[in-house]
Design an enzyme around this catalytic site. Structure first.
Site, PDB file in Angstrom:
ATOM      1  N   LYS A  67      25.056  20.641 117.924  1.00 42.35           N
ATOM      2  CA  LYS A  67      26.222  20.367 118.779  1.00 42.35           C
ATOM      3  C   LYS A  67      27.403  21.327 118.585  1.00 42.35           C
ATOM      4  O   LYS A  67      27.935  21.847 119.566  1.00 42.35           O
ATOM      5  CB  LYS A  67      26.655  18.898 118.612  1.00 42.35           C
ATOM      6  CG  LYS A  67      25.649  17.919 119.228  1.00 42.35           C
ATOM      7  CD  LYS A  67      25.962  16.474 118.893  1.00 42.35           C
ATOM      8  CE  LYS A  67      24.974  15.505 119.537  1.00 42.35           C
ATOM      9  NZ  LYS A  67      25.149  14.119 119.081  1.00 42.35           N
ATOM     10  N   TYR A 243      30.513  11.190 113.130  1.00 40.95           N
ATOM     11  CA  TYR A 243      30.623  10.011 113.998  1.00 40.95           C
ATOM     12  C   TYR A 243      31.613   8.999 113.415  1.00 40.95           C
ATOM     13  O   TYR A 243      32.714   9.370 113.040  1.00 40.95           O
ATOM     14  CB  TYR A 243      29.237   9.383 114.237  1.00 40.95           C
ATOM     15  CG  TYR A 243      28.200  10.394 114.634  1.00 40.95           C
ATOM     16  CD1 TYR A 243      28.372  11.152 115.783  1.00 40.95           C
ATOM     17  CD2 TYR A 243      27.069  10.623 113.866  1.00 40.95           C
ATOM     18  CE1 TYR A 243      27.432  12.095 116.157  1.00 40.95           C
ATOM     19  CE2 TYR A 243      26.122  11.574 114.229  1.00 40.95           C
ATOM     20  CZ  TYR A 243      26.319  12.293 115.372  1.00 40.95           C
ATOM     21  OH  TYR A 243      25.401  13.233 115.740  1.00 40.95           O
TER      22      TYR A 243
END
Ligand code: GLN
Length: 307
Positions: A67, A243
């Protein structure tokens, strides 16, 4: 004089070995078959020296560690304004696959959660690329960061795609908000393909050394992405790379980081080293358990940074 880093890495692995908590992920069925005993850690310096201990040549899929690199490609290819108009930079405080869009405008909160990463995939390369050419741009770019020819794990890709209902739902929603302008299914297919790129812990250390080295891959000495792009990608890794455990990590370890659901983890110490580690045992956040223990995370109290 014998360098001390290899002995240090062996010590880190010995410390981590006793932690057998966590388990390989189950939501991508093929990843559930991973050998939980695999364990490796590597450093790549900005001068291009690579040190490692354990299973550093075992291949696994890059998954979400792609990512920040694909984000860097999109920023380089389309410019900051165009990318920031479609994907934010705020921590979501939620899981990787949470449907996190900003309330009024709709853009995904950040490029490290799936909604953001799926959008970012569509922003790599020029706007007129066909889906297969966009995949080639992304996978070719990951290969440049890693300094090795690209290969993918077709079995893992097919396994993920067959169960990608949630990512497909998100992509359709992004399309309905006008954030994605391409075919939703094709974008998720492309995203899944780049998540299935095969890497080793050694490759990941080199990949992480490139942002640590201001965007220049230390092995060929080639500038892969411009410095402002590196700064942006590292900032987002710092705030969002783990996260809903991102702030725990930031307060306990404090370096830009990104985890992947196959068990990989990278960290970048700007101006010094790229760090990579691999263990398929994951915690409830989808981050590798032993690796966090090894780098000083175990026992941290939960701190929420998104309120
Ligand atoms: N390809 C995986 C997914 O989209 C990546 C998730 C991860 O590594 N955290 O679910």
């Amino acid at each position: 004089m014998r360098p001390i880093i290899p002995d240090y890495l062996i010590e880190v692995l010995e410390d981590m070995e006793s932690d057998t908590s966590g388990a390989p992920t189950g939501y991508i069925p093929e990843l559930a078959a991973a050998d939980p005993e695999r364990l490796g850690v590597a450093f790549a310096t900005v001068e291009g020296e690579v040190y490692g201990a354990g299973d550093i040549d075992t291949e696994f899929t890059i998954q979400s560690i792609s990512k920040p690199f694909v984000y860097a490609m999109a920023l380089s290819d389309r410019g900051f304004d165009s990318v920031l108009a479609r994907v934010g930079v705020e921590p979501s405080g939620e899981a990787s696959n949470q449907i996190s869009l900003e309330r009024d405008t709709g853009p995904p909160l950040n490029p490290m959660i799936n909604a953001g990463a799926i959008t970012v995939h569509s922003l790599a390369g020029t706007a007129d690329l066909e889906p297969s050419a966009r995949v080639a741009r992304v996978i070719g770019g990951l290969s440049t960061f890693a300094s090795r020819p690209p290969t993918t794990d077709e079995t893992v890709r097919a396994s993920e795609m067959a169960h990608a209902h949630r990512d497909l739902a998100m992509a359709h929603m992004l399309r309905s908000h006008g954030i994605l302008t391409e075919d939703a299914h094709a974008v998720v297919d492309g995203y899944t393909r780049h998540c299935s790129v095969l890497v080793t812990t050694r490759d990941l250390a080199i990949m992480a050394a490139t942002p640590a080295n201001r965007g220049t891959n230390p092995l060929p000495g080639e500038q892969v992405v411009p410095e402002p792009v590196v700064r942006q990608a590292l900032s987002v890794m710092f705030n969002c790379g783990m996260y809903d455990a991102a702030c725990d990590w930031a307060t306990q370890v404090g370096i830009p980081v990104k985890s992947g659901v196959a068990g990989g983890l990278i960290g970048a110490l700007p101006g010094q080293i790229g760090i990579a580690a691999f263990s398929p045992r994951l915690d409830a956040h989808g981050n590798s358990v032993e690796l966090q223990g090894g780098i000083g995370f175990a026992g941290a109290e939960s701190v929420q940074c998104n309120t």
